[in-house]
Write an enzyme that holds these catalytic residues in place. Structure first.
Site, PDB file in Angstrom:
ATOM      1  N   GLY A  10       0.834  -1.201   0.000  1.00 22.62           N
ATOM      2  CA  GLY A  10       0.000   0.000   0.000  1.00 22.62           C
ATOM      3  C   GLY A  10       0.865   1.246   0.000  1.00 22.62           C
ATOM      4  O   GLY A  10       0.530   2.255   0.636  1.00 22.62           O
ATOM      5  N   ASN A  88       1.093  -2.358   5.163  1.00 22.93           N
ATOM      6  CA  ASN A  88       0.191  -1.227   5.354  1.00 22.93           C
ATOM      7  C   ASN A  88      -1.070  -1.302   4.497  1.00 22.93           C
ATOM      8  O   ASN A  88      -2.022  -0.558   4.731  1.00 22.93           O
ATOM      9  CB  ASN A  88       0.977   0.061   5.047  1.00 22.93           C
ATOM     10  CG  ASN A  88       0.122   1.290   4.999  1.00 22.93           C
ATOM     11  OD1 ASN A  88      -0.403   1.737   6.013  1.00 22.93           O
ATOM     12  ND2 ASN A  88      -0.045   1.856   3.809  1.00 22.93           N
ATOM     13  N   TYR A 159     -14.317  -4.193   9.761  1.00 20.26           N
ATOM     14  CA  TYR A 159     -13.058  -3.459   9.889  1.00 20.26           C
ATOM     15  C   TYR A 159     -12.418  -3.668  11.260  1.00 20.26           C
ATOM     16  O   TYR A 159     -11.234  -4.017  11.359  1.00 20.26           O
ATOM     17  CB  TYR A 159     -13.305  -1.968   9.650  1.00 20.26           C
ATOM     18  CG  TYR A 159     -12.048  -1.121   9.690  1.00 20.26           C
ATOM     19  CD1 TYR A 159     -11.205  -1.055   8.585  1.00 20.26           C
ATOM     20  CD2 TYR A 159     -11.719  -0.384  10.821  1.00 20.26           C
ATOM     21  CE1 TYR A 159     -10.052  -0.282   8.616  1.00 20.26           C
ATOM     22  CE2 TYR A 159     -10.573   0.395  10.859  1.00 20.26           C
ATOM     23  CZ  TYR A 159      -9.746   0.445   9.750  1.00 20.26           C
ATOM     24  OH  TYR A 159      -8.608   1.210   9.788  1.00 20.26           O
ATOM     25  N   ILE A 192      -6.491  10.082  10.683  1.00 16.45           N
ATOM     26  CA  ILE A 192      -5.290  10.794  10.234  1.00 16.45           C
ATOM     27  C   ILE A 192      -5.609  11.580   8.966  1.00 16.45           C
ATOM     28  O   ILE A 192      -6.117  11.001   7.992  1.00 16.45           O
ATOM     29  CB  ILE A 192      -4.131   9.809   9.943  1.00 16.45           C
ATOM     30  CG1 ILE A 192      -3.824   8.940  11.178  1.00 16.45           C
ATOM     31  CG2 ILE A 192      -2.892  10.566   9.485  1.00 16.45           C
ATOM     32  CD1 ILE A 192      -3.299   9.660  12.381  1.00 16.45           C
TER      33      ILE A 192
END
Length: 255
Positions: A10, A88, A159, A192
């Site tokens: 990623g 990632n 998730y 983020i």
């Protein structure tokens, strides 16, 4: 990190790209794995290359062992080793769009897709990273989990469970590979700025950032990419930190 080899999944966007740039600044040879075709990621590759180190790009579906095995064979053939790995690659709550769903609203396909990328994908990449690092008797792996894997959020479907699995994988791998001087840790970011997940979340709910800052994040602000990057770099270089889950979440894990 001069001349060392770092593999980043990623790595063409968001946190992965930011870590790749920092590794290149520190003179590492960067290997990026992404599900995107090279044409879509070329801009990121060129930006990383501008810091003067070798950048290799491989299209890879981390949920396919055949694909992962093939790519890591190429990496070892080219570089001979893997010093650092940042696993990632990941996807959001429903694996397709940024839709919040309870467990009973999820389809089997949505559940499978999220678990295959977020958990199975990290296990597969670690499998081949660890096999090489055991031969070297040295290495450092950092996996991207989430505050969502430590504290479950209603509506985040598969998730949260998938990221809880990432935390468990890091702890298990740390125990199984300590005798080979391999460190395995994970980061647990909160919201983020600049990541695909936060962009998609804001797009789905324009008031999301305001709600998070006012009611969910104790420090009342979103995180920034530079702090996540610094955390990954610390874990890469630490010689006595393993099995850790490092929160970059503005205090969400203690609220």
């Amino acid at each position: 990190m001069n001349g060392k080899v770092v593999v980043i999944t990623g790595g063409s966007t968001g946190i992965g790209k930011a870590v790749a740039i920092e590794c290149a600044k520190n003179q590492a040879n960067v290997v990026i794995l992404s599900i995107e075709d090279y044409e879509k990621a070329e801009g990121a590759v060129r930006e990383i290359e501008s810091y003067g180190r070798t950048v290799s790009y491989y299209k890879c579906d981390v949920s396919s062992e055949e694909n992962v095995s093939e790519v890591f064979t190429k990496i070892i053939s080219k570089y001979g080793r893997i010093d650092y790995a940042f696993n990632n690659a990941g996807i959001g709550p429903d694996g397709v769009r940024m839709q919040y769903k309870s467990l009973i609203e999820l389809s089997e396909g949505e559940w499978d897709k999220v678990l295959e990328v977020n958990m199975k994908g990290i296990w597969l990449c670690m499998k081949y990273e660890l096999m090489q690092m055991r031969k070297q008797k040295d290495g450092s792996i950092v996996n991207t989990a989430s505050i969502g894997g430590y504290k479950m959020a209603p509506g985040f479907g598969a998730y949260g469970p998938s990221k809880a699995g990432v935390i468990a994988l890091a702890e298990l791998a740390a125990l199984e590979n300590s005798e080979y001087n391999i460190k395995v840790n994970c980061i647990c970011p909160g919201p983020i700025k600049g990541t695909e997940l936060s962009k998609n979340s804001s797009s789905a709910n324009p008031d999301e950032e305001k709600i998070l800052c006012e009611h969910v994040i104790p420090l009342k602000k979103m995180g920034v990419l530079s702090e996540v990057v610094n955390s990954v770099m610390f874990l890469f270089e630490s010689t006595h930190t393993t099995g850790q889950k490092l929160f970059i979440d503005g205090g969400m894990h203690i609220k």
